[in-house]
Design a protein around this motif. Structure first.
Motif, PDB file in Angstrom:
ATOM      1  N   LEU A  47       9.788 -73.152 -23.276  1.00  0.00           N
ATOM      2  CA  LEU A  47       9.222 -72.783 -22.002  1.00  0.00           C
ATOM      3  C   LEU A  47       8.803 -73.971 -21.041  1.00  0.00           C
ATOM      4  CD1 LEU A  47       6.784 -69.894 -23.356  1.00  0.00           C
ATOM      5  CD2 LEU A  47       8.710 -69.541 -21.866  1.00  0.00           C
ATOM      6  N   LEU A  48       8.597 -74.973 -21.565  1.00  0.00           N
ATOM      7  CA  LEU A  48       8.360 -76.227 -20.827  1.00  0.00           C
ATOM      8  C   LEU A  48       9.522 -76.942 -20.435  1.00  0.00           C
ATOM      9  CD1 LEU A  48       5.364 -75.628 -21.886  1.00  0.00           C
ATOM     10  CD2 LEU A  48       4.903 -77.903 -22.239  1.00  0.00           C
ATOM     11  N   GLY A  49      10.619 -76.678 -21.085  1.00  0.00           N
ATOM     12  CA  GLY A  49      11.946 -77.262 -20.892  1.00  0.00           C
ATOM     13  C   GLY A  49      11.808 -78.589 -21.569  1.00  0.00           C
ATOM     14  N   CYS A  50      11.213 -78.617 -22.547  1.00  0.00           N
ATOM     15  CA  CYS A  50      11.165 -80.250 -22.984  1.00  0.00           C
ATOM     16  C   CYS A  50      11.590 -80.027 -24.793  1.00  0.00           C
ATOM     17  CB  CYS A  50       9.858 -80.914 -23.010  1.00  0.00           C
ATOM     18  SG  CYS A  50       8.593 -80.162 -23.815  1.00  0.00           S
ATOM     19  N   SER A  51      11.420 -81.361 -25.252  1.00  0.00           N
ATOM     20  CA  SER A  51      11.631 -81.199 -26.842  1.00  0.00           C
ATOM     21  C   SER A  51      10.296 -81.110 -27.558  1.00  0.00           C
ATOM     22  CB  SER A  51      12.483 -82.691 -27.439  1.00  0.00           C
ATOM     23  OG  SER A  51      11.435 -83.648 -26.833  1.00  0.00           O
ATOM     24  N   THR A  52      10.303 -80.636 -28.841  1.00  0.00           N
ATOM     25  CA  THR A  52       9.216 -80.452 -29.911  1.00  0.00           C
ATOM     26  C   THR A  52       8.702 -81.929 -29.778  1.00  0.00           C
ATOM     27  OG1 THR A  52      10.447 -80.726 -31.605  1.00  0.00           O
ATOM     28  CG2 THR A  52       9.958 -78.384 -30.670  1.00  0.00           C
ATOM     29  N   ILE A 128       3.862 -66.333 -18.061  1.00  0.00           N
ATOM     30  CA  ILE A 128       4.400 -67.111 -19.335  1.00  0.00           C
ATOM     31  C   ILE A 128       5.460 -68.381 -18.649  1.00  0.00           C
ATOM     32  CG2 ILE A 128       5.913 -67.092 -21.357  1.00  0.00           C
ATOM     33  CD1 ILE A 128       4.975 -64.240 -21.768  1.00  0.00           C
ATOM     34  N   GLN A 129       5.774 -68.240 -17.575  1.00  0.00           N
ATOM     35  CA  GLN A 129       6.655 -69.087 -16.973  1.00  0.00           C
ATOM     36  C   GLN A 129       5.651 -70.179 -16.427  1.00  0.00           C
ATOM     37  OE1 GLN A 129       9.762 -68.974 -17.958  1.00  0.00           O
ATOM     38  NE2 GLN A 129       9.224 -67.216 -19.005  1.00  0.00           N
ATOM     39  N   GLY A 130       4.521 -70.071 -16.180  1.00  0.00           N
ATOM     40  CA  GLY A 130       3.605 -71.003 -15.734  1.00  0.00           C
ATOM     41  C   GLY A 130       3.244 -70.826 -14.189  1.00  0.00           C
ATOM     42  N   TYR A 131       3.603 -69.703 -13.489  1.00  0.00           N
ATOM     43  CA  TYR A 131       3.241 -69.511 -12.318  1.00  0.00           C
ATOM     44  C   TYR A 131       1.724 -68.775 -12.086  1.00  0.00           C
ATOM     45  CZ  TYR A 131       8.246 -69.928 -11.430  1.00  0.00           C
ATOM     46  OH  TYR A 131       9.393 -70.472 -11.349  1.00  0.00           O
TER      47      TYR A 131
END
Length: 397
Positions: A47-52, A128-131
């Protein structure tokens, strides 16, 4: 009193009591809805577009609080945790200060097309997408208000709806009074109840001054929503499924239109009539000096059963008729959505599958894809494309 009226009144009272019983059963122990859904680290990273690893590193160096752990295992992140992570890791999709908040009306004059279901799932998807999301229930039937955990009959008064702002004798000059917090930390709600319909009666009774009063109410709702939208990225409006004063005011106040329609011939015909009526009404509004401007107008097929040949046939007719205005991914008719609604929830609020895990996963994936189409339209309007995820950058390199 007329015996028929007494009978109808008794039925209404019995129904209202049953709704309250269902609500209390769904939201025990304190009869208030709570958000208990959690996200695993892999889902959070997606969801954050990053790695764990990036999340773990931020937890290790103190930029993020330690992951919630119980009996030696991670519990998963709450929505509040997720929003904090977005801020710390600079992964928020919020609009830029000069971007206009998207005010989306979810409308069709045909009932039973899933209008409130689309509204609530769209709101929770965006959350959930952060908006930052505001949902405005403009329908006196108040289905959306109910899905957010409020009983319109017992919990909401007329003074907490749009009524004090839109009535002939308004007692409020802005809409801040009506905004309520919901279990979602980044979703607020302006609720509704049956008494909101009094606005329709009042304006109908305005007599010779009716047109002037009506135009004033149209402009007032639009201005009130624009003022309020400064605090949000997305505003979702759920108007009544009929051509009335409030519906018209909502159509004029919105800057985008999403039309849900089921894959049946009656729904297709009804939607064509709705679009024709909207065209006439918008022309009349423009002639009266009331501006109507949408950044996008899209139709979305709801309650689609891929195993029903008649649904496939009607969807093919939709595609031939509406072309690119019809969003390519329909919302599938899933038992998981129905089961969640019985608990006054959306699929996004379920802590665990109600049906089989496979059914739940398929339903949620479909909702993400269907709602994601609307997100893309919003981001395109802001001059942005989808954020590139970290793993895609690495893979591309």
């Amino acid at each position: 009193m007329n015996s028929v009226l007494m009978q109808i009144g008794d039925l209404a009272e019995a129904g209202e009591k049953m709704i309250e019983r269902l609500r209390r059963k769904a939201f025990l122990p304190d009869s208030r809805k709570a958000l208990n859904v959690r996200f695993g680290i892999a889902e959070a990273a997606h969801l954050l577009g990053c790695s764990t690893n990036r999340i773990r590193m931020a937890e290790d160096d103190g930029r993020l609080p330690p992951a919630p752990i119980e009996n030696g295992r991670r519990l998963g992140y709450t929505m509040e945790n997720l929003l904090t992570m977005r801020d710390v890791l600079d992964a928020s999709p919020r609009r830029a200060p000069l971007d206009q908040a998207q005010i989306i009306a979810v409308q069709n004059f045909k009932g039973g097309v899933g209008k409130s279901t689309v509204t609530t799932h769209l709101a929770h998807y965006f959350a959930i997408q952060g908006y930052r999301v505001l949902v405005v229930d403009c329908d006196s039937q108040a289905t959306t208000t109910t899905l957010f955990g409020f009983n319109p009959h017992f919990n909401i008064t007329r003074e907490e709806t749009l009524y004090p702002y839109l009535s002939i004798d308004p007692t409020q000059t802005d809409l801040l009074y009506a905004v309520k917090k919901t279990p979602w930390p980044n979703v607020d709600l302006i609720p509704s109840n049956l008494e909101l319909f009094d606005v329709e009666y009042e304006l109908a009774a305005a007599g010779a001054d009716g047109q002037a009063v009506l135009a004033a109410r149209f402009r007032k709702l639009k201005q009130g929503l624009i003022d309020l939208s400064r605090h949000y990225d997305i505003v979702i409006l759920d108007p009544p499924p009929a051509l009335g004063t409030i519906s018209l005011a909502v159509m004029q106040a919105a800057n985008a239109l999403l039309v849900p329609m089921a894959a049946t011939t009656p729904d297709f015909c009804s939607t064509v009539q709705f679009l024709s009526m909207m065209d006439q009404v918008i022309n009349q509004l423009v002639e009266a000096g009331i501006a109507v401007n949408y950044s996008f107008v899209r139709l979305i097929c709801s309650k689609f059963d891929g195993n029903d040949p008649s649904h496939a046939m009607v969807r093919s007719i939709m595609e031939q008729t509406f072309g690119p205005a019809l969003l390519p991914v329909p919302i599938l008719d899933s038992a998981e959505i129905s089961h969640a609604a019985l608990r006054m929830m959306t699929v996004y609020e379920l802590e665990k599958p109600i049906g089989t895990p496979k059914t739940h996963k398929r339903c949620k994936a479909n909702l993400d894809e269907a709602m994601g189409q609307v997100e893309q339209l919003v981001r395109t309007g802001w001059g942005r494309v989808s954020p590139v995820r970290e793993e895609e950058l690495i893979h591309g390199a």
